[in-house]
Design a protein around this motif. Structure first.
Motif, short mmCIF file in Angstrom:
data_model
loop_
_atom_site.label_atom_id
_atom_site.label_comp_id
_atom_site.label_asym_id
_atom_site.label_seq_id
_atom_site.Cartn_x
_atom_site.Cartn_y
_atom_site.Cartn_z
N UNK A 1 26.16 21.89 74.09
CA UNK A 1 27.27 22.17 74.99
C UNK A 1 28.43 22.92 74.33
N UNK A 2 28.12 24.04 73.72
CA UNK A 2 29.14 24.90 73.09
C UNK A 2 30.00 24.14 72.10
N UNK A 3 29.38 23.25 71.35
CA UNK A 3 30.02 22.47 70.30
C UNK A 3 31.07 21.49 70.86
N UNK A 4 30.80 20.97 72.03
CA UNK A 4 31.66 19.91 72.58
C UNK A 4 30.94 18.57 72.58
N UNK A 5 29.67 18.55 72.15
CA UNK A 5 28.91 17.30 72.15
C UNK A 5 27.82 17.35 71.09
N UNK A 6 27.36 16.16 70.72
CA UNK A 6 26.18 16.02 69.87
C UNK A 6 24.97 15.87 70.78
#
Length: 196
Positions: free
Chosen positions: A73-78
């Protein structure tokens, strides 16, 4: 000498990868940090080593075979299997962190998002694309690696990953060109049940 320049083409490329998962490595050619994997551990992100993860025994053989930290998620989640997921955030002081499993709670002043793709130009290398961070108001930005000795590591230093926020005040850190993404595509499976 490195220089960063934003390009619309690169930003659109990152935008189309919303459903994709990816790993990250530090990008700084000529440095011993170049190519070190970004791993989750202790609710922070560090360079090299292995990720910290947990899977309950009730999940059994369905636990993901965790060997690396996978982002989504575009570096909003692992990329995790635990219900509710785990968000990635930037603390007010710049430290990158992630939420505990079963919690969406982030520290006061933390920001979710702000990661952008840029093209790095160099006199020694062909241009390449990296992910960096910019503050919501555009006043600060960048990614740095700061040497720290976490509690319980018997004096072993690690490089933790920081974004250069307005309140960032770390010293003796290494400015990275950015973080290099290696996209895994859809259907790659979860990175872990949960990272710890």
């Amino acid at each position: 000498m490195f220089s960063l320049r934003n390009t619309l083409t690169v930003a659109l490329t990152f935008g189309t990868a919303v459903a994709d998962t990816f790993t990250l490595t530090a990008s700084l050619p000529g440095s011993p940090l170049d190519g070190l994997a970004v791993n989750a551990g202790g609710e922070a992100f560090h360079l090299g080593g292995s990720p910290g993860f947990y899977c309950p025994t009730s999940v059994g053989s369905a636990c993901p075979n965790t060997t690396e930290t996978i982002f989504a998620a575009e570096l909003t989640a692992l990329d995790v299997e635990v219900p509710g997921g785990q968000q990635v955030y930037v603390q007010a002081n710049g430290a990158l962190g992630f939420t505990q499993a079963h919690s969406a709670s982030v520290p006061v002043g933390a920001t979710i998002g702000g990661f952008v793709n840029v093209t790095v130009a160099s006199d020694c290398h062909a241009p390449w694309e990296v992910i960096t961070w910019k503050s919501p108001d555009g006043s600060t930005g960048g990614i740095e690696a700061c040497s720290e000795v976490p509690v319980g590591t018997n004096g072993t230093a690690v490089y933790n990953v920081y974004a250069v926020t307005p309140a960032y005040n770390q010293t003796g850190c290494v400015k990275l060109a950015g973080l290099l993404a290696s996209y895994l595509g859809t259907g790659a499976g979860f990175g872990a049940w949960q990272y710890i």
